[in-house]
Design a protein around this motif. Structure first.
Motif, PDB file in Angstrom:
ATOM      1  N   HIS A  36     -28.000  50.108  -0.283  1.00 44.11           N
ATOM      2  CA  HIS A  36     -27.695  49.974  -1.703  1.00 44.11           C
ATOM      3  C   HIS A  36     -28.863  50.498  -2.537  1.00 44.11           C
ATOM      4  O   HIS A  36     -30.025  50.433  -2.127  1.00 44.11           O
ATOM      5  CB  HIS A  36     -27.426  48.513  -2.060  1.00 44.11           C
ATOM      6  N   LYS A  37     -28.561  50.957  -3.739  1.00 47.67           N
ATOM      7  CA  LYS A  37     -29.623  51.497  -4.599  1.00 47.67           C
ATOM      8  C   LYS A  37     -30.652  50.430  -4.942  1.00 47.67           C
ATOM      9  O   LYS A  37     -31.846  50.733  -5.099  1.00 47.67           O
ATOM     10  CB  LYS A  37     -29.021  52.105  -5.866  1.00 47.67           C
ATOM     11  N   GLU A  38     -30.214  49.167  -5.056  1.00 48.32           N
ATOM     12  CA  GLU A  38     -31.166  48.092  -5.358  1.00 48.32           C
ATOM     13  C   GLU A  38     -32.142  47.892  -4.198  1.00 48.32           C
ATOM     14  O   GLU A  38     -33.313  47.575  -4.404  1.00 48.32           O
ATOM     15  CB  GLU A  38     -30.417  46.788  -5.644  1.00 48.32           C
TER      16      GLU A  38
ATOM     17  N   ASP B 104     -39.053  51.128  -2.522  1.00 45.58           N
ATOM     18  CA  ASP B 104     -40.012  51.925  -3.299  1.00 45.58           C
ATOM     19  C   ASP B 104     -41.157  51.053  -3.806  1.00 45.58           C
ATOM     20  O   ASP B 104     -42.324  51.467  -3.812  1.00 45.58           O
ATOM     21  CB  ASP B 104     -39.311  52.605  -4.473  1.00 45.58           C
ATOM     22  N   GLU B 105     -40.835  49.823  -4.234  1.00 45.07           N
ATOM     23  CA  GLU B 105     -41.878  48.912  -4.712  1.00 45.07           C
ATOM     24  C   GLU B 105     -42.780  48.474  -3.566  1.00 45.07           C
ATOM     25  O   GLU B 105     -44.002  48.318  -3.748  1.00 45.07           O
ATOM     26  CB  GLU B 105     -41.220  47.713  -5.400  1.00 45.07           C
TER      27      GLU B 105
ATOM     28  N   THR C  69     -45.995  56.760   3.412  1.00 47.98           N
ATOM     29  CA  THR C  69     -46.402  55.363   3.441  1.00 47.98           C
ATOM     30  C   THR C  69     -45.131  54.521   3.427  1.00 47.98           C
ATOM     31  O   THR C  69     -44.252  54.745   2.597  1.00 47.98           O
ATOM     32  CB  THR C  69     -47.273  55.019   2.218  1.00 47.98           C
ATOM     33  N   LEU C  70     -45.029  53.563   4.340  1.00 46.25           N
ATOM     34  CA  LEU C  70     -43.773  52.814   4.456  1.00 46.25           C
ATOM     35  C   LEU C  70     -43.992  51.541   5.263  1.00 46.25           C
ATOM     36  O   LEU C  70     -45.098  51.270   5.746  1.00 46.25           O
ATOM     37  CB  LEU C  70     -42.700  53.687   5.119  1.00 46.25           C
ATOM     38  N   ALA C  71     -42.917  50.755   5.389  1.00 50.98           N
ATOM     39  CA  ALA C  71     -42.930  49.565   6.228  1.00 50.98           C
ATOM     40  C   ALA C  71     -42.088  49.812   7.468  1.00 50.98           C
ATOM     41  O   ALA C  71     -41.072  50.498   7.420  1.00 50.98           O
ATOM     42  CB  ALA C  71     -42.399  48.352   5.467  1.00 50.98           C
ATOM     43  N   ILE C  72     -42.533  49.255   8.580  1.00 42.67           N
ATOM     44  CA  ILE C  72     -41.845  49.365   9.866  1.00 42.67           C
ATOM     45  C   ILE C  72     -41.043  48.096  10.100  1.00 42.67           C
ATOM     46  O   ILE C  72     -41.501  46.992   9.800  1.00 42.67           O
ATOM     47  CB  ILE C  72     -42.860  49.557  11.006  1.00 42.67           C
ATOM     48  N   SER C  73     -39.836  48.237  10.643  1.00 43.47           N
ATOM     49  CA  SER C  73     -38.998  47.078  10.984  1.00 43.47           C
ATOM     50  C   SER C  73     -39.450  46.516  12.325  1.00 43.47           C
ATOM     51  O   SER C  73     -38.801  46.683  13.352  1.00 43.47           O
ATOM     52  CB  SER C  73     -37.530  47.494  11.043  1.00 43.47           C
TER      53      SER C  73
ATOM     54  N   TRP D 177     -37.148  55.874   3.927  1.00 48.67           N
ATOM     55  CA  TRP D 177     -38.078  55.251   2.987  1.00 48.67           C
ATOM     56  C   TRP D 177     -38.370  56.141   1.777  1.00 48.67           C
ATOM     57  O   TRP D 177     -39.234  55.824   0.970  1.00 48.67           O
ATOM     58  CB  TRP D 177     -39.364  54.862   3.700  1.00 48.67           C
ATOM     59  N   GLY D 178     -37.681  57.246   1.655  1.00 49.54           N
ATOM     60  CA  GLY D 178     -37.828  58.082   0.472  1.00 49.54           C
ATOM     61  C   GLY D 178     -39.141  58.820   0.395  1.00 49.54           C
ATOM     62  O   GLY D 178     -39.625  59.120  -0.710  1.00 49.54           O
ATOM     63  N   CYS D 179     -39.711  59.152   1.550  1.00 47.97           N
ATOM     64  CA  CYS D 179     -41.012  59.817   1.576  1.00 47.97           C
ATOM     65  C   CYS D 179     -40.915  61.335   1.667  1.00 47.97           C
ATOM     66  O   CYS D 179     -41.951  62.010   1.627  1.00 47.97           O
ATOM     67  CB  CYS D 179     -41.846  59.316   2.765  1.00 47.97           C
ATOM     68  N   ASP D 180     -39.704  61.887   1.828  1.00 48.02           N
ATOM     69  CA  ASP D 180     -39.586  63.329   2.029  1.00 48.02           C
ATOM     70  C   ASP D 180     -38.797  64.030   0.924  1.00 48.02           C
ATOM     71  O   ASP D 180     -38.458  65.210   1.049  1.00 48.02           O
ATOM     72  CB  ASP D 180     -38.954  63.622   3.396  1.00 48.02           C
TER      73      ASP D 180
END
Length: 392
Positions: free
Chosen positions: A50-52, A58-59, A75-79, A251-254
C-alpha cells in the motif's frame, strides 16, 4: 467434508491465555520496548504494497540515514535480525574466491568468517583474544598480505564488551582498494558512528538493542563503492531473499516502480519507525551522552562491589554492554539465575570465546538509567551474598 479423521488434538497449552513475565532486560539484548514502540505494535495491519506502507518505509530509510549519519541512497531495513543483515552484506558483496579479511575478537567475527566460508570466499581471520581490538597497524598488515576485497570489523563486540575504534580505518581500506564492513548491532545509538565521514562502505545494525524495538528487523546501508561492487557482480548472490537489487527496488532505492519481492513484516516496521522517531526526537548526541553517563555510573557501582571490569582500557569499553570478570569462587550461572529468579532482572554470561570468563550487563536505550543501575547492583549484591562458593 474432510476425508480423514484428525489424529492430533488441539494443544491444551494453546487453550490457555498467554502469560508473559514482567522483566527488566539488562542483558546484551533484546531490550525492553519503549512504550510508544509497544503501542505501535498494536496498530491495525495494512498491505505491504500500500502507498501508506511505502511512506512508512521511506521514513524508516530517513531514520536509518540519520542514525548511521549517511547520505547513501542504498539504505533500507532487512526483514530479519542482525544476523540477517550480516548475511545480506556478505551475500551481496562477496563472490566465490574473493579475499575476505575478518577481525575475529569475539563471536561476531567468528560468525562473519563462517558465513564467508559458506559463500566460498578466501577467508583470512585476524584472531585476537576476547578483550582485544585492532589497531591501524594490525589492519594494514592484513590488507597488505591478503589483498582483500572486504574487511569486517565489529564496532561493539558485545561478547567481550570491546568498542573498536573506527577513525582512519575506512581511508586505510580504500588505499588498498578494499571495502570496509562494520557491525554496529550492539553499539548504534549508544556511541558515536559516522558512516560517511569514517569511510564505512557497509554498515548494519539491529532493532532490538538501543532502539528498544522488537527483534526481527535490521538496518543496513551501502556506499557507492559497495553498490558498484554489488551491481558489477559476475554471479548472482546465493540468496534470493537477500538479493540487494530486489531489496533496493522494494525499498524505493533505485527510482524504479516498486515490484513485489517478499511480504515485509508490516507491524515490526511500524515499531521500527517509532523507535527511529524516538531517537530522532532525543537527538543522537543526547543518546550517546545518556549511555556514557549511565555506564560510567554502572562502572563506579560495580567497583564498589569489588567486581573487576573485563576490558582494562577505558578507551575501548563499550558503553552499551559492560563485561565484568566472572567473580572467582562462584559459578557464573548461579549469579545469573539468582538475579533472574529473585529480582526478575536479566543479565547474562559470556558468549562464544568469552563463555565462563564474564558476566554481561546491558544498558540499552530507555534502559540506560541510574535507577536501573541501582536495581541491578542491589540484585548482584544479594547474589554474591547468597550464591554458593567454590562450585566451579
Amino acid at each position: 467434508m474432510a476425508s480423514h479423521q484428525l489424529l492430533v488434538a488441539p494443544p491444551k497449552a494453546l487453550l490457555k491465555p498467554l502469560s508473559i513475565p514482567n522483566r527488566l532486560l539488562l542483558g546484551p539484548g533484546p531490550s525492553n520496548l519503549a512504550p510508544r514502540v509497544l503501542a505501535a505494535g498494536g496498530l491495525q495491519m495494512i498491505g505491504h504494497m500500500h502507498k501508506e506502507m511505502f511512506q512508512i518505509m521511506d521514513e524508516i530509510k530517513q531514520g536509518i540515514q540519520y542514525v548511521f549519519q549517511t547520505e547513501n541512497a542504498l539504505t533500507l531495513a532487512i526483514s530479519g535480525s542482525g544476523h540477517c543483515a550480516l548475511e545480506a552484506a556478505l551475500f551481496n558483496i562477496l563472490e566465490p574466491g574473493d579475499s575476505f579479511l575478518v577481525g575475529v575478537n569475539g563471536v561476531w567475527g567468528q560468525r562473519a568468517a563462517d558465513i564467508g566460508e559458506r559463500i566460498g570466499a578466501q577467508v583470512h581471520p585476524m584472531i585476537k583474544d576476547p578483550g582485544g581490538h585492532y589497531t591501524l597497524q594490525d589492519v594494514e598488515e592484513g590488507l597488505a598480505q591478503h589483498k582483500p576485497v572486504l574487511l569486517f570489523l565489529t564496532q561493539g563486540e558485545s561478547s567481550s564488551g570491546v568498542l573498536q575504534p573506527l577513525d582512519g580505518y575506512g581511508a586505510l581500506c580504500h588505499r588498498y582498494k578494499c571495502l570496509l564492513l562494520v557491525d554496529s548491532v550492539a553499539s548504534l545509538g549508544g556511541t558515536p558512528i559516522y558512516m560517511d565521514q569514517q569511510g564505512i562502505d557497509v554498515l548494519y545494525s539491529g532493532s532490538q538493542k538501543v532502539l528498544n524495538s522488537p527483534p526481527g528487523t535490521s538496518l543496513i546501508s551501502f556506499s557507492d563503492k559497495a553498490k558498484n561492487k554489488i551491481y558489477g557482480r559476475k554471479t548472482k548472490p546465493v540468496s534470493f531473499y537477500l538479493d540487494m537489487k530486489w531489496l533496493a527496488n522494494i525499498w524505493g532505492c533505485d527510482d524504479q516502480p516498486r515490484i513485489y519481492h517478499h511480504t515485509t513484516p508490516v507491524i515490526s516496521l511500524y515499531s521500527l519507525r517509532e523507535s527511529l522517531a524516538l531517537i530522532a526526537e532525543q537527538g543522537l548526541e543526547n543518546s550517546w551522552r545518556q549511555h556514557r553517563e549511565a555506564t560510567a555510573y554502572l562502572h563506579e557501582r560495580l567497583r564498589g562491589l569489588g567486581l573487576q571490569l573485563f576490558v582494562k582500557d577505558p578507551a575501548i569499553r563499550l558503553p552499551t554492554v559492560t563485561t565484568v570478570t566472572a567473580p572467582a569462587g562462584y559459578n557464573w550461572r548461579d549469579i545469573v539465575n539468582y538475579v533472574m529468579d529473585h529480582f526478575d532482572i536479566e543479565i547474562t554470561g559470556g558468549l562464544g570465546p568469552s563463555v565462563g570468563k564474564v558476566l554481561r550487563i546491558g544498558l540499552l536505550g530507555c534502559n540506560a538509567t541510574q535507577e536501573n543501575v541501582d536495581r541491578v547492583i542491589h540484585a548482584l549484591q544479594e547474589a554474591l551474598q547468597h550464591c554458593p562458593r567454590n562450585k566451579l
